[in-house]
Every structure is written in structure tokens, then in C-alpha cells.
Enzyme design. Structure first.
Site, PDB file in Angstrom:
ATOM      1  N   ASN A 352       0.842  -1.201   0.000  1.00  0.00           N
ATOM      2  CA  ASN A 352       0.000   0.000   0.000  1.00  0.00           C
ATOM      3  C   ASN A 352       0.878   1.253   0.000  1.00  0.00           C
ATOM      4  O   ASN A 352       0.878   2.050   0.924  1.00  0.00           O
ATOM      5  CB  ASN A 352      -0.945  -0.018   1.206  1.00  0.00           C
ATOM      6  CG  ASN A 352      -2.031   1.025   1.097  1.00  0.00           C
ATOM      7  OD1 ASN A 352      -2.049   1.994   1.836  1.00  0.00           O
ATOM      8  ND2 ASN A 352      -2.957   0.818   0.181  1.00  0.00           N
ATOM      9  N   GLY A 395      -2.441   1.452   4.823  1.00  0.00           N
ATOM     10  CA  GLY A 395      -1.139   2.090   4.770  1.00  0.00           C
ATOM     11  C   GLY A 395      -1.203   3.520   4.267  1.00  0.00           C
ATOM     12  O   GLY A 395      -2.276   4.135   4.220  1.00  0.00           O
ATOM     13  N   ARG A 397      -1.116   4.878   1.338  1.00  0.00           N
ATOM     14  CA  ARG A 397      -2.063   5.173   0.247  1.00  0.00           C
ATOM     15  C   ARG A 397      -3.483   5.245   0.780  1.00  0.00           C
ATOM     16  O   ARG A 397      -4.248   6.144   0.408  1.00  0.00           O
ATOM     17  CB  ARG A 397      -1.970   4.136  -0.877  1.00  0.00           C
ATOM     18  CG  ARG A 397      -2.764   4.554  -2.120  1.00  0.00           C
ATOM     19  CD  ARG A 397      -2.668   3.536  -3.254  1.00  0.00           C
ATOM     20  NE  ARG A 397      -3.167   4.071  -4.506  1.00  0.00           N
ATOM     21  CZ  ARG A 397      -4.442   4.096  -4.872  1.00  0.00           C
ATOM     22  NH1 ARG A 397      -5.369   3.608  -4.054  1.00  0.00           N
ATOM     23  NH2 ARG A 397      -4.800   4.591  -6.046  1.00  0.00           N
ATOM     24  N   CYS A 398      -3.847   4.321   1.655  1.00  0.00           N
ATOM     25  CA  CYS A 398      -5.188   4.335   2.245  1.00  0.00           C
ATOM     26  C   CYS A 398      -5.460   5.626   3.016  1.00  0.00           C
ATOM     27  O   CYS A 398      -6.594   6.091   3.075  1.00  0.00           O
ATOM     28  CB  CYS A 398      -5.369   3.154   3.200  1.00  0.00           C
ATOM     29  SG  CYS A 398      -5.505   1.548   2.409  1.00  0.00           S
ATOM     30  N   MET A 399      -4.417   6.190   3.621  1.00  0.00           N
ATOM     31  CA  MET A 399      -4.585   7.359   4.494  1.00  0.00           C
ATOM     32  C   MET A 399      -4.563   8.681   3.734  1.00  0.00           C
ATOM     33  O   MET A 399      -4.516   9.743   4.366  1.00  0.00           O
ATOM     34  CB  MET A 399      -3.494   7.380   5.564  1.00  0.00           C
ATOM     35  CG  MET A 399      -3.552   6.228   6.544  1.00  0.00           C
ATOM     36  SD  MET A 399      -2.419   6.418   7.928  1.00  0.00           S
ATOM     37  CE  MET A 399      -0.820   6.404   7.093  1.00  0.00           C
TER      38      MET A 399
END
Length: 408
Positions: A352, A395, A397-399
Site C-alpha cells: 500500500n 497504509g 495510500r489508504c490514508m
């Protein structure tokens, strides 16, 4: 300040991003409620906030303008009409439509200043906060022993899932699980009401009230005319077809949608947990998404006179070379493909990666095997601390929800 939204790649220099620092909502997870709230553990909030501040600092140091979800919502809700409309929608979305509980919630929340109101909504509304305003069957513990009348929203720090910017338009997510369905109201109001964006005529490729379910973590904008979308636990095949149809018919610039089938489970909930783009011809991949002989079920969708044309592929490498017109491809496996390291680091979002410029990424420091391999493949890696943020199963990218990238 006028801000435009435009994302035409996964790797163009990141100029503007939307974040949400973890707040009190994290402390309102309990062992009893954590699975319903889609958590496997309870992060320690003070440390999670430090880690998130480190993340934001790295982005700023590398030329990214950081916006915060809470700040933008606070700006919007200074308008009393917008505030009233927003409260109607979010209270109704919480399951209380035109009844005594609805009235009690609106009376209490409307009495708060915008910043405090947003903070409390995200943290969850406990029954005790309503005092004498809540006098109905819901207030009796024999009827409802949950201390929260409105549940907390601890997943909000994963802003990527709320929407996807594709070209100059937006796909607002319709979330699969009830625990997250209210969250997309925030991004809808920001894009449609905040002065930063309201003057821009943003086309919407998907709306939160659409019939089909799609989440931003499943959408990768590979270049100015190719989008990849995961058929996953949280994004349906019907949503991908509807998205493709909208893109193809509305001068989006996008004529290719790659639909990749990934395992439908919590460990691989979105496409970006198993596959990300880190450079023009380099990608991180979790090898377990592939079957025997490294095969996958992949379809390429193009516009056709009869609607949509479907081309079937079984090779991830082949479909990327064909659609992105690449002669060579570098697939970088999570945990170096080791049978122990790969699933361990994938669980902690080793794939991620958030790309902030071509060949430059932000990752969790705990995925040291994957990070070392990225460096060996010539990628510049910025590591952030991750003992607590990673407990949410998402991770860098998710945040992050990128709103503007430089063209490449």
C-alpha cells in the site's frame, strides 16, 4: 484560495492531498465493537497521532499541500443552512429519520459550534450527551444498552476510500459496510459546498446514493486514459461497469477500464492493498493475488457501439504492457515473495505505497523487506513510523486522498 481537482496518474508529483488525523473516535473502539467497526485491534491514539503527524510532515517537506477533512467541514458548516441540511442527512443515515431520537440529536448537535460538532460526530454521540433531550424508549438500557446513540467513525483516517478523483471528475464511494456508509457525506459536502471547489463544475462519475457499491481504495488512475479497478470484497462488478459507462459517455478522456478480480477477504479488502503503481513501469504486487502460473482473471473494458467491449486477460504483466504501451515491466513483490515475509508484510500493507513523484514513495517502516526491495529496484523510499496506524489495516495510500497531481 482556488483549488482544482485533477488526477491523471498514480505517479505524478503530488500537489494537494486530503488527510484526516485519527481522533477521539479511535478511543471509542472497544473489544466488543471493534469488529463491527472493521478493526482487528485498538490503536493507541497518542502514538497514532504522532505517526500521522510524521506522515503529513513528510508530504509537506516534499512539496504537497495538506488539507484536513475536519478543517474543510468546519469551514462549510459555518453556513447555518448547510449545517442544518448536513445534520438532517447524517442523522437520517445513522438510522433516525423523523422521530424523537432524530429531533434530540439535531437539537443537541445544532447547538454546537461547527468544529466541536464535527469532532463529536466523528467520535460518536453518547446517550449521556443528550441529557433530557433523549426521552423515549431508545434511552432505556433495557431496550438499547449501547452507550452510543450514533456510532464512532474510526475509519475516517483512511480518506482514500471516500472517493477517487479520475481526471477532472470525482467518483464518490458507496461503501459496502454500514460502519462506513456515513463517511462519504463528508467528501460529498466538501466537493460540492466548500469554496475551494464549489466554483468548479466537477463531473461525478459515481455518487454516494448510486445503486452500485464502489470504494476509492479499489480505483487506480494509471494514466490519462486508463483506470484500473478491483473487483473486490467492497467493489462490485456492476459498479465497475457503471463507472466505465459514465467515463466513456461523458468526455472524461478515459477509454480503458481494467477490471482485476482479487480475493474477497478482509486481508485483501481493496486493490491498493495488493497492487500499486510506483513508477512509469514499476508496480508493487502481492503475489498471492495470482493463481497457478501467475494467472489472474482480468478484463479490459472499452467503449463500443453496442455499449462496452470486453477483452479477457490472464496475465497482469501482459495487460499492463498492452494498455500502458510498455515494452518492459518491473513487478516488485511484497516481502520479496517469501512465503512467510510476504503475507506478514501484506497484512501490514507492504504493497500500500503512496507514490508522491515518479519513483518516490511513502511506506510504513515495519515492512522492511518490501522497502529494501523497493530501494534495490531504484525507488526512493520515505518511511514513516507505523506501530499504531497499521492496526487499522491501511497504509499510506489508504490514508491519503490525492486531489491534484502534476501531469506526467
Amino acid at each position: 484560495m482556488d483549488l482544482k481537482i485533477e488526477i491523471k496518474s498514480e505517479i505524478g508529483k503530488l500537489k494537494v492531498v486530503l488527510l484526516k488525523q485519527p481522533g477521539k473516535e479511535i478511543e471509542n473502539i472497544t473489544p466488543v465493537t471493534m469488529h463491527g467497526l472493521l478493526f482487528d485491534d485498538i490503536p493507541y491514539l497518542p502514538e497514532a497521532q504522532k505517526e500521522h503527524e510524521e506522515f503529513a510532515a513528510i508530504l509537506r517537506q516534499n512539496g504537497t499541500h495538506v488539507l484536513y477533512l475536519d478543517d474543510l467541514m468546519t469551514d462549510i458548516l459555518k453556513n447555518k443552512t448547510i449545517k442544518s441540511n448536513f445534520l438532517e442527512e447524517i442523522i437520517t443515515a445513522s438510522g433516525f429519520a423523523d422521530n424523537l431520537t432524530h429531533t434530540a440529536l439535531k437539537t443537541y448537535l445544532n447547538s454546537l459550534e461547527p468544529r466541536k460538532m464535527i469532532t463529536e460526530l466523528m467520535a460518536g454521540i453518547r446517550k449521556g450527551l443528550l441529557g433530557d433531550e433523549l426521552r423515549n424508549l431508545r434511552s432505556f438500557p433495557e431496550v438499547d444498552d449501547n452507550p452510543f446513540i450514533m456510532a464512532p467513525m474510526p475509519n475516517l483516517y483512511f480518506t482514500r476510500d471516500l472517493a477517487a478523483i479520475i481526471g477532472k471528475g470525482a467518483s464518490i464511494s458507496k461503501m459496502t459496510f454500514r460502519a462506513r456508509q456515513r463517511e462519504t457525506l463528508f467528501i460529498e459536502y466538501i466537493l460540492k459546498q466548500h469554496p475551494f471547489f464549489a466554483q468548479d463544475k466537477i463531473p461525478y462519475w459515481h455518487q454516494r446514493n448510486s445503486q452500485t457499491r464502489i470504494e476509492g481504495g479499489d480505483v487506480l488512475v494509471l494514466n490519462e486514459h486508463v483506470v484500473a479497478v478491483g473487483i473486490s470484497q467492497r467493489t462490485s462488478a456492476e459498479a465497475i461497469e457503471a463507472l466505465a459507462d459514465k467515463l466513456f459517455k461523458n468526455n472524461s478522456g478515459y477509454d480503458t477500464v481494467i477490471a482485476l478480480k482479487i480475493p474477497c477477504n478482509h486481508a485483501m479488502m481493496h486493490l491498493d492493498t495488493v497492487f500499486t503503481m510506483v513508477n512509469y513501469d514499476q508496480f508493487t504486487v502481492y503475489p498471492d493475488i495470482m493463481q497457478k502460473n501467475q494467472e489472474m482473471d482480468i478484463w479490459v473494458l472499452h467503449p463500443a457501439d453496442a455499449g462496452i467491449e470486453y477483452l479477457k486477460y490472464s496475465s497482469l504483466e501482459r495487460v499492463l504492457k498492452d494498455t500502458l504501451q510498455l515494452d518492459e515491466l518491473d513487478l516488485i513483490y511484497t516481502g520479496a515473495g517469501d512465503e512467510i515475509a510476504a503475507p506478514r508484510e501484506q497484512w501490514n500493507d507492504g504493497s500500500n505505497t503512496l507514490t508522491i513523484a515518479p519513483g518516490e514513495v511513502v511506506t510504513y517502516n515495519r515492512n522492511y523487506i518490501s522497502n529494501d526491495l523497493l530501494r534495490k529496484h531504484g525507488i526512493k523510499v520515505h518511511e514513516i513510523s507505523s506501530s499504531e496506524l497499521s492496526r487499522g489495516r491501511g497504509g499510506p495510500r489508504c490514508m491519503s486522498l490525492p486531489l491534484l497531481r502534476e501531469k506526467i
